[in-house]
Design an enzyme around this catalytic site. Structure first.
Site, short mmCIF file in Angstrom:
data_model
loop_
_atom_site.label_atom_id
_atom_site.label_comp_id
_atom_site.label_asym_id
_atom_site.label_seq_id
_atom_site.Cartn_x
_atom_site.Cartn_y
_atom_site.Cartn_z
N ALA A 199 0.15 9.87 33.28
CA ALA A 199 -0.66 8.72 33.65
C ALA A 199 -1.32 8.07 32.44
CB ALA A 199 -1.73 9.14 34.66
N THR A 200 -1.74 8.86 31.45
CA THR A 200 -2.39 8.28 30.26
C THR A 200 -1.47 7.26 29.60
OG1 THR A 200 -3.57 10.36 29.90
CG2 THR A 200 -3.46 8.84 28.04
N ASN A 243 -11.17 11.70 39.89
CA ASN A 243 -10.78 13.06 39.50
C ASN A 243 -11.94 14.04 39.46
OD1 ASN A 243 -11.15 11.07 37.31
ND2 ASN A 243 -11.26 12.88 36.02
N GLN A 261 -4.58 10.92 40.99
CA GLN A 261 -5.17 11.99 41.80
C GLN A 261 -4.75 11.90 43.27
OE1 GLN A 261 -7.13 14.70 41.22
NE2 GLN A 261 -7.25 14.41 39.02
N SER A 292 0.99 10.84 38.06
CA SER A 292 1.19 11.97 37.15
C SER A 292 1.70 13.17 37.96
CB SER A 292 -0.16 12.30 36.51
OG SER A 292 -0.03 13.42 35.68
N HIS A 318 1.86 16.37 37.29
CA HIS A 318 1.20 17.69 37.27
C HIS A 318 -0.05 17.74 38.15
CE1 HIS A 318 -2.31 17.17 34.41
NE2 HIS A 318 -1.61 16.12 34.04
N THR A 330 15.24 8.98 25.03
CA THR A 330 16.12 9.72 25.94
C THR A 330 15.30 10.36 27.06
OG1 THR A 330 17.59 10.14 24.11
CG2 THR A 330 17.86 11.55 26.05
N CYS A 380 -10.46 17.11 31.52
CA CYS A 380 -10.00 16.37 30.34
C CYS A 380 -11.10 16.27 29.30
CB CYS A 380 -9.56 14.97 30.73
SG CYS A 380 -8.20 14.99 31.86
N1 PLP Z 1 -6.24 9.58 35.51
C1 PLP Z 1 -6.82 10.52 36.27
C2 PLP Z 1 -7.65 10.10 37.45
C3 PLP Z 1 -6.67 11.87 35.96
O1 PLP Z 1 -7.26 12.79 36.69
C4 PLP Z 1 -5.88 12.22 34.82
C5 PLP Z 1 -5.73 13.63 34.40
O2 PLP Z 1 -6.66 14.35 34.19
C6 PLP Z 1 -5.28 11.20 34.08
C7 PLP Z 1 -5.48 9.89 34.45
C8 PLP Z 1 -4.38 11.51 32.91
O3 PLP Z 1 -3.17 11.96 33.41
P1 PLP Z 1 -2.05 12.63 32.47
O4 PLP Z 1 -2.50 14.02 32.24
O5 PLP Z 1 -0.79 12.56 33.28
O6 PLP Z 1 -1.95 11.81 31.24
#
Ligand code: PLP
Length: 383
Positions: free
Chosen positions: A72-73, A153, A181, A201, A203, A239, A326
């Site tokens: 997501a980042t 989150n 989320q 995302s 994970h 790739t 994070c």
């Molecule tokens: N946005 C939200 C709401 C998140 O909880 C997170 C992860 O902690 C992210 C973005 C970042 O996601 P990624 O780890 O896939 O870069």
């Protein structure tokens, strides 16, 4: 490890069905998806297409709108930086809630610093909800983009996207939504015409790390950050990592049919845990409203009870987080808890507990006991 894992908002364990598929593709689907001259390449391409289809179905989007990224980042950076780079207006006017994830806040800050973006902060309520009247007055004064996450989150609050989208449509603005989320936990649809972009995302939804996606209405409205072999509609060249993309697709396929039942059973456990903790521990508050919230999220503060001391007592038996995972390396209090004005005497005593679909009742009961004993013993020391 024999520990109880309750940090599912930071990351989720792999669903075993996803793991089997990823391992199978690691061994078998090693062709380059751009190699159109042989069957190995064709199989890699078909595998990616199948995954793209699963993500599109879960997100209520078209297959052609899905672009794979590393998470997501990256998706958020690509869209915000890419949109600003292509936009003819300077500065781009953006409405943002103060409790977005750092991936949004820091990207927007960097663009403000470069004088490419101006920000209109969007008000939130003490429950962590978006103030819809304030959003409307911000839109009336003129916004190119509204940034509103689907679910928070840290405090799990779920935002009313259809209301936000209707307002964006009414005032000619477009919505950028971090749905990392919520996908696979709360129904989501990208269909509304005011939707510009959403980020996901894998994970966070029992898929592998290092893969995510953006869905995007209009690829021509953004400039790529990277240049290369033209993969992913030239927006994200390089790739493709076929096995983990396949794992992301499988996670989406599974949750498409299972998310509502998962969510009910997770919510039952979360609600039981709130009652249990609050019946044992006086002066506890739940941060963020409970009515529109991710079913597994619980963010609680214990008055005058430093969470670092609580964590020190429980960390070999149970995995929970003091704030956003994070930013947990950083000592300053969470920007989300500050934004919803958690009182000073509570803010340092905060735990985020994220229940997931693999947690058992036995684990939840044990967790309640471990957490309440730790909080009460720290209290005795500090009072
Ligand atoms: N946005 C939200 C709401 C998140 O909880 C997170 C992860 O902690 C992210 C973005 C970042 O996601 P990624 O780890 O896939 O870069």
């Amino acid at each position: 490890m024999g520990m109880i894992y309750l940090d599912n908002n930071a990351s989720t364990p792999l669903d075993p069905r996803v793991r089997s598929l990823v391992v199978w593709h690691l061994e078998n689907t090693f062709g380059n998806a751009s190699s159109s001259d042989h069957a190995y390449g064709d199989e890699a391409r078909r595998t990616i297409d199948r995954a793209r289809n699963e993500i599109a179905q879960l997100a209520g989007a078209k297959r052609s709108q899905v672009v794979f990224t590393s998470g997501a980042t990256e998706a958020i950076n690509l869209v915000l930086q890419g949109y600003v780079a292509r936009s003819k207006h300077r500065p781009v006017r953006v409405g943002v809630m103060p409790l977005e994830h750092k991936a949004v806040i820091e990207t927007v800050d960097a663009l403000v610093h470069r004088e490419l973006v101006s920000v209109r902060p969007l008000e939130i309520t003490p429950d962590g909800q978006l103030n819809i009247d304030d959003l409307e007055s911000a839109l009336r004064s003129g916004l190119d983009l509204v940034i509103c996450m689907h679910a928070n989150n840290e405090i799990g609050v779920v935002y009313p996207l259809s209301e936000v989208l209707d307002l964006c449509g009414k005032y000619g603005s477009r919505l950028v939504c971090d749905a990392s989320q919520s996908l696979g936990k709360v129904p989501f649809s990208f269909e509304h015409e005011a939707f510009f972009f959403a980020a996901f995302s894998a994970h966070k939804m029992y898929g592998p790390k290092g893969v995510g996606a953006l869905v995007l209405k209009d690829p021509d409205s953004i400039e790529p950050l990277l240049f290369g072999g033209g993969q992913e509609r030239k927006l994200r060249p390089g790739t493709e990592n076929v096995p983990i993309i396949a794992g992301f697709g499988e996670a989406c396929r599974i949750l498409h049919s299972e998310m509502l039942t998962d969510s009910e059973s997770v919510k039952e456990k979360r609600d039981w845990l709130i009652n249990e903790l609050s019946s044992i521990i006086p002066e506890m508050r739940v941060n963020g409203g409970l009515d529109r919230r991710l079913s597994g999220n619980l963010n609680v503060s214990f008055r005058g009870t430093p969470s670092s001391a609580i964590i020190a007592r429980i960390r070999d038996r149970i995995a929970v987080s003091r704030g956003s995972a994070c930013s947990s390396g950083v000592e300053s209090p969470s920007h989300v808890l500050r934004a919803i004005k958690v009182p000073d005497e509570y803010i340092d005593g905060t735990l985020r507990i994220g229940i997931g679909k693999f947690n058992t009742w036995e684990e939840i009961r044990e967790a309640a006991q471990i957490i309440s004993e730790a909080v009460l013993s720290v209290r005795k020391l500090v009072t």
